[in-house]
Enzyme design. Structure first.
Site, PDB file in Angstrom:
ATOM      1  N   HIS A 192       0.857  -1.182   0.000  1.00  0.00           N
ATOM      2  CA  HIS A 192       0.000   0.000   0.000  1.00  0.00           C
ATOM      3  C   HIS A 192       0.901   1.243   0.000  1.00  0.00           C
ATOM      4  O   HIS A 192       1.496   1.571   1.023  1.00  0.00           O
ATOM      5  CB  HIS A 192      -0.878  -0.054   1.266  1.00  0.00           C
ATOM      6  CG  HIS A 192      -1.845   1.062   1.422  1.00  0.00           C
ATOM      7  ND1 HIS A 192      -3.208   0.868   1.358  1.00  0.00           N
ATOM      8  CD2 HIS A 192      -1.691   2.380   1.663  1.00  0.00           C
ATOM      9  CE1 HIS A 192      -3.836   2.021   1.560  1.00  0.00           C
ATOM     10  NE2 HIS A 192      -2.934   2.963   1.743  1.00  0.00           N
ATOM     11  N   CYS A 247      -5.082  15.923  -0.039  1.00  0.00           N
ATOM     12  CA  CYS A 247      -5.330  17.240  -0.601  1.00  0.00           C
ATOM     13  C   CYS A 247      -4.012  17.782  -1.140  1.00  0.00           C
ATOM     14  O   CYS A 247      -3.034  17.883  -0.416  1.00  0.00           O
ATOM     15  CB  CYS A 247      -5.883  18.186   0.454  1.00  0.00           C
ATOM     16  SG  CYS A 247      -6.008  19.864  -0.167  1.00  0.00           S
TER      17      CYS A 247
HETATM   18 MG    MG Z   1      -3.682   5.029   2.119  1.00  0.00          MG
END
Ligand code: MG
Length: 321
Positions: A227, A260
């Site tokens: 990940h 963001c």
């Molecule tokens: Mg993540």
């Protein structure tokens, strides 16, 4: 009249050059609706989340992490977990894991009809304290209790190991720490273990070390997933390093949802489109309709009021209707 015969330019696609020595097949684990949205500040309506999931299904995603059964006060964005599950009709052949933080969350998830769950542990004391108000081993014990209860009910469980490549407070993380967490989760019955570069500081050579330590400590290579976050632009090179190490499952978030671009702490997930471009270029058939996915991420960025962060989305968006 001549322009009638002028063909439209072909949509850009990666040029395909398979490489020897990589796994035969790989899986993409889509985390946008959960891990992506939970980091987004704008609260999204349940109907929009439902449409996001449905569009991801139509684009060809076969695993979509749907939501999280954390207490609503922890993550207001996902306070509608029950409503989303009730509104969503599972599609044949698609898996929809949900995150649960504790036994109470597991009970909520099961009542909502979840068929597969995920739990999270930490590789560092600082993150365990900040995220779980616990120690590493306290958070692990809590997760193991959830894994055992879920396995007793026949549910497959994925274990996330956070801060496996570095920690914002502690800095470097020894590969033996995530390896120990992965081994404990495997022993408890997790069917998949995702090693998370939660802040995106991992580097390509480190990937082999972290994967190697996890396998040496007893987690099977087949059970491992990676990940990555693209904070420093290393996510795709880290995926390639993961493939070279034999890993066959990679997490990604449509359009790079989850960070963001204007925030100092931007830690966006690897964008699914960017991952698809890499994998298709290596000759993998991902089964993903890239145009449909790009259209989805462009639409979702509009819902969030900003431009998509994915480079592939930005490059292709003008070609996609
Ligand atoms: Mg993540």
């Amino acid at each position: 009249m001549d322009d009638v015969d002028t063909p439209a330019p072909a949509a850009p696609r990666p040029s395909v050059h398979p490489r020897q020595g990589l796994p035969e097949a790989v899986r993409i684990y889509e985390v946008g609706p959960r891990d992506g949205l939970q980091a987004e500040k704008v609260i999204i309506d349940t109907a929009v989340k439902l449409e996001l999931v449905q569009r991801l299904e139509r684009a060809g995603m076969t695993t979509i992490e749907l939501t999280s059964f954390v207490p609503p006060r922890w993550v207001p964005q996902l306070a509608d977990a029950e409503n989303l599950m009730a509104a969503h009709a599972p599609r044949e052949g698609v898996r929809y894991p949900v995150l649960v933080p504790n036994l109470k969350g597991l009970a909520r998830a099961k009542a909502a009809g979840a068929r597969e769950i995920a739990v999270v542990v930490s590789s560092t004391e600082a993150f365990a304290k900040a995220n779980f108000a616990n120690t590493i081993d306290g958070a692990l014990d809590n997760a193991v209790a959830v894994v055992e209860a879920a396995r007793a009910d026949g549910l497959p469980v994925r274990g996330y190991v956070s801060m496996a490549f570095g920690d914002p407070w502690e800095g470097a993380v020894a590969p033996e720490m995530p390896a120990r967490m992965a081994a404990a989760l495997s022993a408890a019955g997790c069917t998949s273990i995702s090693l998370g570069d939660t802040i995106g500081v991992g580097t390509a050579g480190q990937v082999a070390d972290v994967v190697g330590a996890a396998v040496a400590a007893g987690t099977s290579l087949e059970a491992l997933a990676l990940h990555f976050h693209d904070t420093y632009g290393q996510a795709l090179s880290n995926v390639l390093a993961g493939l070279e190490a034999g890993v066959t499952e990679f997490d990604a978030s449509a359009g790079g949802l989850g960070g963001c671009p204007y925030a100092r702490s931007a830690t966006g997930n690897l964008a699914t489109e960017d991952l698809v471009w890499l994998l298709e270029g290596l000759g993998y058939d991902t089964g993903i309709d890239l145009d449909a996915l790009v259209a989805t991420s462009t639409w979702m960025a509009g819902q969030l009021g900003r431009a998509p962060v994915s480079r592939v989305v930005r490059a292709l968006a003008q070609d996609v209707r």
